[in-house]
Scaffold this motif. Structure first.
Motif: not given
Length: 80
Positions: A54-58, A64-79
């Protein structure tokens, strides 16, 4: 993520791990399921194995949440 080794597809298939459960933590699921079967799925047994899994899953979720946050931030900066 910790440095656990990932299980091979042959090991996962031999352990009958369903495709939906094959991820970064599947190598920890194999000994957990072995312990569960050996102890008739008693909830108070295999607590250590379950906690590690369960710790590994967490940690994987956080990664994955951190990676998604970086992607969204990069997309916002691009737009802008």
């Amino acid at each position: 993520m910790s440095s656990e080794t990932t299980a091979s597809q042959a090991e996962l298939q031999a352990a009958k791990v369903p495709l939906g459960w094959r991820d970064q933590c599947s190598s920890l699921l194999i000994p957990l399921n072995v312990c569960r079967r050996k102890n008739y799925y008693l909830p108070w047994e295999c607590e250590d194995e379950r906690h590690v899994y369960e710790k590994c899953q967490y940690e994987d979720l956080l990664r994955r949440m951190k990676k998604l946050s970086k992607i969204k931030t990069a997309e916002r900066e691009q737009s802008e």
